[in-house]
Design a protein around this motif. Structure first.
Motif, PDB file in Angstrom:
ATOM      1  N   PRO A  22       0.794  -1.233   0.000  1.00  0.00           N
ATOM      2  CA  PRO A  22       0.000   0.000   0.000  1.00  0.00           C
ATOM      3  C   PRO A  22       0.829   1.288   0.000  1.00  0.00           C
ATOM      4  CG  PRO A  22       0.015  -0.933   2.193  1.00  0.00           C
ATOM      5  CD  PRO A  22       0.729  -1.918   1.295  1.00  0.00           C
ATOM      6  N   VAL A  23       2.147   1.186   0.273  1.00  0.00           N
ATOM      7  CA  VAL A  23       2.976   2.389   0.340  1.00  0.00           C
ATOM      8  C   VAL A  23       4.101   2.412  -0.704  1.00  0.00           C
ATOM      9  CG1 VAL A  23       2.449   2.913   2.742  1.00  0.00           C
ATOM     10  CG2 VAL A  23       4.383   1.415   2.205  1.00  0.00           C
ATOM     11  N   ASP A  24       4.107   1.466  -1.609  1.00  0.00           N
ATOM     12  CA  ASP A  24       5.099   1.438  -2.696  1.00  0.00           C
ATOM     13  C   ASP A  24       6.529   1.550  -2.182  1.00  0.00           C
ATOM     14  OD1 ASP A  24       2.990   1.233  -4.496  1.00  0.00           O
ATOM     15  OD2 ASP A  24       2.886   3.396  -4.806  1.00  0.00           O
ATOM     16  N   CYS A  25       6.901   0.674  -1.246  1.00  0.00           N
ATOM     17  CA  CYS A  25       8.228   0.759  -0.640  1.00  0.00           C
ATOM     18  C   CYS A  25       9.228  -0.238  -1.219  1.00  0.00           C
ATOM     19  CB  CYS A  25       8.147   0.617   0.871  1.00  0.00           C
ATOM     20  SG  CYS A  25       7.572  -0.977   1.456  1.00  0.00           S
ATOM     21  N   PHE A  26       8.916  -0.820  -2.375  1.00  0.00           N
ATOM     22  CA  PHE A  26       9.830  -1.759  -3.021  1.00  0.00           C
ATOM     23  C   PHE A  26      10.694  -1.059  -4.054  1.00  0.00           C
ATOM     24  CE2 PHE A  26       6.907  -4.743  -1.200  1.00  0.00           C
ATOM     25  CZ  PHE A  26       7.689  -5.842  -0.918  1.00  0.00           C
ATOM     26  N   TYR A  27      11.934  -1.522  -4.144  1.00  0.00           N
ATOM     27  CA  TYR A  27      12.905  -0.988  -5.093  1.00  0.00           C
ATOM     28  C   TYR A  27      13.517  -2.166  -5.836  1.00  0.00           C
ATOM     29  CZ  TYR A  27      12.020   3.381  -2.875  1.00  0.00           C
ATOM     30  OH  TYR A  27      11.366   4.509  -2.420  1.00  0.00           O
ATOM     31  N   VAL A  28      13.867  -1.955  -7.103  1.00  0.00           N
ATOM     32  CA  VAL A  28      14.276  -3.065  -7.950  1.00  0.00           C
ATOM     33  C   VAL A  28      15.678  -2.879  -8.507  1.00  0.00           C
ATOM     34  CG1 VAL A  28      13.145  -2.079  -9.995  1.00  0.00           C
ATOM     35  CG2 VAL A  28      13.553  -4.537  -9.892  1.00  0.00           C
ATOM     36  N   GLY A  29      16.472  -3.933  -8.356  1.00  0.00           N
ATOM     37  CA  GLY A  29      17.797  -3.992  -8.955  1.00  0.00           C
ATOM     38  C   GLY A  29      17.773  -4.968 -10.115  1.00  0.00           C
ATOM     39  N   GLU A  30      18.917  -5.226 -10.670  1.00  0.00           N
ATOM     40  CA  GLU A  30      19.001  -6.104 -11.834  1.00  0.00           C
ATOM     41  C   GLU A  30      18.552  -7.531 -11.522  1.00  0.00           C
ATOM     42  OE1 GLU A  30      22.463  -7.795 -14.745  1.00  0.00           O
ATOM     43  OE2 GLU A  30      22.627  -5.712 -14.077  1.00  0.00           O
ATOM     44  N   THR A  31      18.832  -8.004 -10.311  1.00  0.00           N
ATOM     45  CA  THR A  31      18.532  -9.400  -9.999  1.00  0.00           C
ATOM     46  C   THR A  31      17.636  -9.619  -8.792  1.00  0.00           C
ATOM     47  OG1 THR A  31      20.502  -9.624  -8.639  1.00  0.00           O
ATOM     48  CG2 THR A  31      20.713 -10.194 -10.983  1.00  0.00           C
ATOM     49  N   MET A  32      17.194  -8.550  -8.122  1.00  0.00           N
ATOM     50  CA  MET A  32      16.346  -8.744  -6.942  1.00  0.00           C
ATOM     51  C   MET A  32      15.630  -7.457  -6.564  1.00  0.00           C
ATOM     52  SD  MET A  32      19.046  -8.833  -3.715  1.00  0.00           S
ATOM     53  CE  MET A  32      17.761  -9.142  -2.516  1.00  0.00           C
ATOM     54  N   LEU A  33      14.759  -7.570  -5.570  1.00  0.00           N
ATOM     55  CA  LEU A  33      14.045  -6.427  -5.001  1.00  0.00           C
ATOM     56  C   LEU A  33      14.542  -6.177  -3.582  1.00  0.00           C
ATOM     57  CD1 LEU A  33      10.402  -7.551  -5.845  1.00  0.00           C
ATOM     58  CD2 LEU A  33      11.845  -6.063  -7.204  1.00  0.00           C
ATOM     59  N   VAL A  34      14.281  -4.984  -3.078  1.00  0.00           N
ATOM     60  CA  VAL A  34      14.500  -4.672  -1.667  1.00  0.00           C
ATOM     61  C   VAL A  34      13.327  -3.819  -1.189  1.00  0.00           C
ATOM     62  CG1 VAL A  34      17.027  -4.816  -1.689  1.00  0.00           C
ATOM     63  CG2 VAL A  34      15.922  -2.625  -2.165  1.00  0.00           C
ATOM     64  N   ILE A  35      13.192  -3.729   0.121  1.00  0.00           N
ATOM     65  CA  ILE A  35      12.176  -2.894   0.764  1.00  0.00           C
ATOM     66  C   ILE A  35      12.894  -1.751   1.466  1.00  0.00           C
ATOM     67  CG2 ILE A  35      10.492  -2.787   2.648  1.00  0.00           C
ATOM     68  CD1 ILE A  35       9.865  -5.758   2.048  1.00  0.00           C
ATOM     69  N   ASN A  36      12.408  -0.543   1.289  1.00  0.00           N
ATOM     70  CA  ASN A  36      12.964   0.588   2.029  1.00  0.00           C
ATOM     71  C   ASN A  36      12.409   0.520   3.452  1.00  0.00           C
ATOM     72  OD1 ASN A  36      13.396   3.115   3.265  1.00  0.00           O
ATOM     73  ND2 ASN A  36      13.589   4.085   1.270  1.00  0.00           N
ATOM     74  N   PRO A  37      13.254   0.222   4.449  1.00  0.00           N
ATOM     75  CA  PRO A  37      12.745   0.069   5.811  1.00  0.00           C
ATOM     76  C   PRO A  37      12.181   1.355   6.408  1.00  0.00           C
ATOM     77  CG  PRO A  37      15.138  -0.135   5.765  1.00  0.00           C
ATOM     78  CD  PRO A  37      14.687  -0.033   4.347  1.00  0.00           C
ATOM     79  N   ARG A  96      18.111 -21.909  -3.851  1.00  0.00           N
ATOM     80  CA  ARG A  96      19.559 -22.171  -3.902  1.00  0.00           C
ATOM     81  C   ARG A  96      20.285 -21.402  -2.815  1.00  0.00           C
ATOM     82  NH1 ARG A  96      22.174 -22.174  -9.926  1.00  0.00           N
ATOM     83  NH2 ARG A  96      20.805 -23.747 -10.823  1.00  0.00           N
ATOM     84  N   ASP A  97      21.271 -22.016  -2.242  1.00  0.00           N
ATOM     85  CA  ASP A  97      22.118 -21.360  -1.246  1.00  0.00           C
ATOM     86  C   ASP A  97      23.264 -20.639  -1.938  1.00  0.00           C
ATOM     87  OD1 ASP A  97      20.673 -22.267   0.964  1.00  0.00           O
ATOM     88  OD2 ASP A  97      21.799 -24.145   1.046  1.00  0.00           O
ATOM     89  N   GLY A  98      23.820 -19.659  -1.280  1.00  0.00           N
ATOM     90  CA  GLY A  98      25.015 -18.994  -1.757  1.00  0.00           C
ATOM     91  C   GLY A  98      24.808 -17.939  -2.821  1.00  0.00           C
ATOM     92  N   LYS A  99      23.580 -17.527  -3.052  1.00  0.00           N
ATOM     93  CA  LYS A  99      23.327 -16.540  -4.103  1.00  0.00           C
ATOM     94  C   LYS A  99      23.916 -15.177  -3.757  1.00  0.00           C
ATOM     95  CE  LYS A  99      18.778 -17.397  -4.465  1.00  0.00           C
ATOM     96  NZ  LYS A  99      17.416 -17.289  -5.036  1.00  0.00           N
ATOM     97  N   LEU A 100      23.872 -14.784  -2.505  1.00  0.00           N
ATOM     98  CA  LEU A 100      24.447 -13.503  -2.092  1.00  0.00           C
ATOM     99  C   LEU A 100      25.958 -13.500  -2.346  1.00  0.00           C
ATOM    100  CD1 LEU A 100      23.809 -10.741  -0.749  1.00  0.00           C
ATOM    101  CD2 LEU A 100      24.463 -11.799   1.408  1.00  0.00           C
ATOM    102  N   LEU A 101      26.620 -14.566  -1.982  1.00  0.00           N
ATOM    103  CA  LEU A 101      28.054 -14.689  -2.202  1.00  0.00           C
ATOM    104  C   LEU A 101      28.388 -14.648  -3.693  1.00  0.00           C
ATOM    105  CD1 LEU A 101      30.886 -15.145  -1.024  1.00  0.00           C
ATOM    106  CD2 LEU A 101      30.411 -17.599  -1.099  1.00  0.00           C
ATOM    107  N   ASP A 102      27.621 -15.368  -4.499  1.00  0.00           N
ATOM    108  CA  ASP A 102      27.853 -15.389  -5.943  1.00  0.00           C
ATOM    109  C   ASP A 102      27.706 -14.007  -6.567  1.00  0.00           C
ATOM    110  OD1 ASP A 102      28.290 -18.108  -5.897  1.00  0.00           O
ATOM    111  OD2 ASP A 102      26.313 -18.637  -6.677  1.00  0.00           O
ATOM    112  N   LEU A 103      26.687 -13.280  -6.164  1.00  0.00           N
ATOM    113  CA  LEU A 103      26.378 -12.005  -6.811  1.00  0.00           C
ATOM    114  C   LEU A 103      27.123 -10.810  -6.205  1.00  0.00           C
ATOM    115  CD1 LEU A 103      24.651 -10.832  -9.081  1.00  0.00           C
ATOM    116  CD2 LEU A 103      22.878 -10.409  -7.408  1.00  0.00           C
ATOM    117  N   PHE A 104      27.266 -10.797  -4.883  1.00  0.00           N
ATOM    118  CA  PHE A 104      27.844  -9.642  -4.207  1.00  0.00           C
ATOM    119  C   PHE A 104      29.239  -9.901  -3.633  1.00  0.00           C
ATOM    120  CE2 PHE A 104      23.344  -8.727  -4.332  1.00  0.00           C
ATOM    121  CZ  PHE A 104      23.310  -7.373  -4.620  1.00  0.00           C
ATOM    122  N   GLY A 105      29.722 -11.138  -3.716  1.00  0.00           N
ATOM    123  CA  GLY A 105      31.060 -11.449  -3.252  1.00  0.00           C
ATOM    124  C   GLY A 105      31.214 -11.565  -1.754  1.00  0.00           C
ATOM    125  N   THR A 106      30.115 -11.660  -1.040  1.00  0.00           N
ATOM    126  CA  THR A 106      30.143 -11.804   0.411  1.00  0.00           C
ATOM    127  C   THR A 106      28.916 -12.590   0.859  1.00  0.00           C
ATOM    128  OG1 THR A 106      30.215 -10.656   2.548  1.00  0.00           O
ATOM    129  CG2 THR A 106      28.995  -9.576   0.782  1.00  0.00           C
TER     130      THR A 106
END
Length: 112
Positions: A22-37, A96-106
């Protein structure tokens, strides 16, 4: 409290959650979304809409790093307010596990 998008969204990028926010708090990157807290009103309607179970309350264990991650990328990525098609290979990446490491290196979302 707020909700955050976690690792399982990476390379899935389902946007069912965006459609109900209801407040449009999602943001989009190339491979995922995030929520503005800072914009999330803690209504919780997005959480059950995520087919990948990638949205969690920041009060759940181990979510502090994801809150930092979501805040950082919400400031960098554009707002998304309408549902779009998921990634073509979303089903293959879901769970799948390890997606953060694969994409962001950590493996630590707070340092990604």
């Amino acid at each position: 409290m707020t909700y955050v998008v976690t690792e399982n969204c990476i390379r899935c990028k389902y946007t069912d959650c965006v459609e109900v926010c209801p407040v449009d708090c999602f943001y989009v990157g190339e491979t995922m979304l995030v929520i503005n807290p800072d914009e999330c009103i803690d209504c919780g309607v997005c959480e059950p809409e995520c087919p990948a179970d990638a949205i969690k309350a920041d009060t759940e264990p181990d979510m502090a790093g994801w809150k930092t991650f979501n805040a950082k990328y919400a400031d960098l990525w554009p707002n998304i307010t309408e549902k779009t098609e998921p990634a073509d290979d979303a089903a293959a990446w879901d769970g799948r596990d390890g997606k953060l490491l694969d994409l962001f290196g950590t493996a630590d979302p707070a340092s990604a």
